[in-house]
Design an enzyme around this catalytic site. Structure first.
Site, PDB file in Angstrom:
ATOM      1  N   ASN A 137       0.811  -1.207   0.000  1.00  0.00           N
ATOM      2  CA  ASN A 137       0.000   0.000   0.000  1.00  0.00           C
ATOM      3  C   ASN A 137       0.851   1.267   0.000  1.00  0.00           C
ATOM      4  OD1 ASN A 137      -1.922   1.994   0.354  1.00  0.00           O
ATOM      5  ND2 ASN A 137      -3.114   0.853   1.845  1.00  0.00           N
ATOM      6  N   ASP A 138       1.306   1.684   1.169  1.00  0.00           N
ATOM      7  CA  ASP A 138       2.014   2.962   1.284  1.00  0.00           C
ATOM      8  C   ASP A 138       3.219   3.074   0.344  1.00  0.00           C
ATOM      9  OD1 ASP A 138       0.229   3.809   3.201  1.00  0.00           O
ATOM     10  OD2 ASP A 138       1.423   3.024   4.865  1.00  0.00           O
ATOM     11  N   VAL A 139       3.911   1.950   0.108  1.00  0.00           N
ATOM     12  CA  VAL A 139       5.128   2.006  -0.722  1.00  0.00           C
ATOM     13  C   VAL A 139       4.819   2.234  -2.197  1.00  0.00           C
ATOM     14  CG1 VAL A 139       6.459   0.577   0.856  1.00  0.00           C
ATOM     15  CG2 VAL A 139       5.223  -0.515  -1.018  1.00  0.00           C
TER      16      VAL A 139
END
Lengths: 468, 112
Positions: free
Chosen positions: A392-394
């Site tokens: 997700n965040d990456v």
């Protein structure tokens, strides 16, 4: 005899370095580990010879030695053989704990029982105090970290009122008891206070750290263990321990820095407890849901089957769903159909440095397909499909802009691929707790499914299309 | 051989530098085996534990030695075995499939 044994230790230490050096390629890594293990076996055999030669050991001493070694080896062998690859971070934490614990015990034994009464003084007690301090912090910290990873201790950050003053008090306590120990070498009371303060500090240090920061914490505790073992080497006058401890300290230090950089966070920030790192964030607002394009399983299967180049972006969600084996098989079908498949691995994918690579290697993915971030980012514009599973965040392009929780974090350039498919159960947030702009990108299709079920059904669908 | 503090510090500092130099070349693919391999290396603490067992002469000494030896042994044995297990899984493209095709060939030859 003692001199000969010391030369054996020196040779063993040299083999440890060469063993680590061989780790720089997957082809030679296994040989490196075997060399290192053989050197360790020889060093231990040499120690047995030394112990026999010294002749100070009692019969009970032998019994303690043999039983302890048999018990420890048995437990170690059993866990190493049976552990699931997803549970590697816990196991490494446990090994950190026992290594740090053993190092602390050596110093406690040395100081309390005054093994070298002649040389006690600042020469032995300064490293001794450091050994007990670092070893104690490592022991309790690693036990808590392993508990969090195993789910015995909640992985969310545990904060309680007064944590900061408590930590400060503990820090004052261990600094003053260490000073007391140096001023009064051999003081049992000082050793007890120092040990307890170190154990308490390790606990309160790791409890407030959330699940997402685990790769940093494990690396840091690894560095601590190495340093503690090095200090034990100073106390016991053993250069083998000093060299080995320093090597591990350096390795842990490098990995800590790499992990912290990959998350764009400072090590002190993580230890002092930074942004909330709960396991699941709240679901995104309705307007975000309106703008996402949901795709069907068959759409995705067709896209994959007719692509020339697919880059898979796996995240911890993939491993948590145990979908890595299905993914490996899906990739194999695509490859047989002539599709170029590779994997883009972010440095913090998983729960410890390099964890995702091990999980995919276990699922029979050949390592040349596992690409590091710097290597794979220029390839995204040439990829027909980027398949994001459990990451997700990456992948959030918002990291390129200033002013949000992940600004400046190095990311995978997934949004530069010609088409993006995200397999995800819901629009839930990642650890950073912000919306992922990748999901609302017009070229992104969302396949709302559980990772394991989704990949398995995708595999079946692709197989139908390619007629394999 | 009694190391004086200065020599011991020299050894420590140089080892840290060697460690930085050697380890910074390890690719991220191998970071987990690297960490667990490094973990086994700090199991060398078992040598220290054995030495304290050899001088122990009272209950406290025996207890400390037992726990330290058990911890160290677990660290060494478990660390090396699990690292080997992990590294065994890393294979380059083709290794496994070549194995498989040879197997098929052998089977078909056997059939023929």
């Amino acid at each position: 005899m003692g001199t000969v044994v010391r030369y054996v230790f020196l040779a063993a230490a040299a083999c440890f370095v060469i063993g680590l050096h061989l780790m720089n390629s997957p082809r030679t890594a296994r040989r490196g580990n075997t060399l290192s293990a053989a050197a360790m076996a020889v060093a231990i055999a040499a120690t047995v010879v030394l112990v026999v030669h010294d002749g100070t050991i009692t019969t009970t001493g032998w019994l303690v030695l043999v039983l302890g070694a048999a018990f420890g080896s048995g437990v170690g062998l059993y866990t190493a053989r049976t552990v699931q690859m997803t549970a590697m971070p816990q196991l490494v934490s446990v090994f950190n704990a026992v290594g740090g614990g053993a190092a602390a015990l050596l110093a406690i034994d040395d100081i309390v029982l005054a093994l070298h009464p002649g040389v006690l003084g600042a020469r032995s007690t300064v490293p001794g105090a450091l050994d007990i301090l670092i070893g104690g912090v490592t022991f309790s910290g690693s036990v808590i970290a392993a508990g969090k990873l195993q789910g015995i201790v909640p992985s969310r950050p545990i904060v309680f009122p007064g944590a900061r003053p408590l930590n400060l008090a503990l820090a004052v306590l261990f600094v003053s008891s260490a000073g007391w120990l140096v001023a009064d070498p051999g003081s049992t009371a000082a050793v007890v206070v120092l040990t307890l303060a170190a154990l308490a500090f390790g606990t309160t240090m790791v409890l407030p750290i959330g699940g997402a920061d685990m790769p940093v914490v494990i690396s840091l505790l690894n560095a601590f263990t190495g340093t503690a073992v090095g200090m034990a080497g100073f106390v016991l006058d053993e250069s083998a321990l000093i060299i080995a401890g320093a090597l591990v300290g350096a390795s842990g230090g490098i990995l800590t820095k790499l992990m912290a950089d990959a998350m764009n966070r400072s090590i002190t920030g993580i230890i002092l407890g930074g942004f909330g790192t709960g396991d699941t964030g709240p679901a995104a607002g309705a307007d975000a849901n309106d703008r996402v394009r949901s795709v069907s399983l068959d759409d995705v299967a067709i896209q994959l089957a007719y692509a020339a180049k697919v880059i898979v972006v796996p995240g911890y969600g993939l491993a948590a769903a145990q979908a890595q084996h299905e993914l490996g098989e899906l990739a194999e079908i695509l490859e047989e159909h002539g599709v170029d498949v590779s994997y883009a691995i972010h440095p913090v994918a998983g729960r410890m440095p390099g964890h995702m690579n091990v999980l995919l290697a276990e699922a029979n993915v050949p390592y040349p397909q596992l690409k590091e971030m710097e290597e794979v980012n220029p390839e995204f514009p040439h990829a027909d499909v980027a398949l994001v599973i459990g990451a997700n965040d990456v992948t959030n392009p918002a990291a390129r802009r200033p002013g949000n929780a992940i600004s400046g974090m190095p990311i995978l350039d997934v949004d530069r691929a010609k088409s993006v498919i995200v397999i995800k159960r819901s629009m839930g947030h990642g650890y950073a707790g912000i919306d992922n702009e990748l999901y609302t990108d017009p070229k992104t299709g969302m396949l709302f499914m559980d990772a394991k079920k989704g990949v398995a059904e995708l595999k079946a669908a692709v197989r139908t299309f390619v007629g394999a | 051989m009694n190391l004086d503090l200065q020599t011991a510090l020299t050894v420590f500092v140089l080892s840290v530098l060697v460690g930085f130099e050697v380890i910074s070349k390890v690719p991220t693919t191998l970071h987990t085996p690297l960490m667990s391999g490094a973990n086994s290396i700090h199991g060398v603490v078992v040598i220290g534990a054995m030495l304290i067992a050899s001088t122990a002469h009272d209950v406290l000494g025996y207890v400390l030695a037992f726990v330290a030896v058990a911890f160290g042994a677990m660290n060494v044995v478990g660390g090396y075995v699990v690292t080997d297990r992990m590294l065994h899984m890393f294979r380059a493209r083709g290794d496994g499939s070549r194995q498989r095709s040879t197997d098929t060939k052998t089977t078909s030859e056997a059939k023929g």
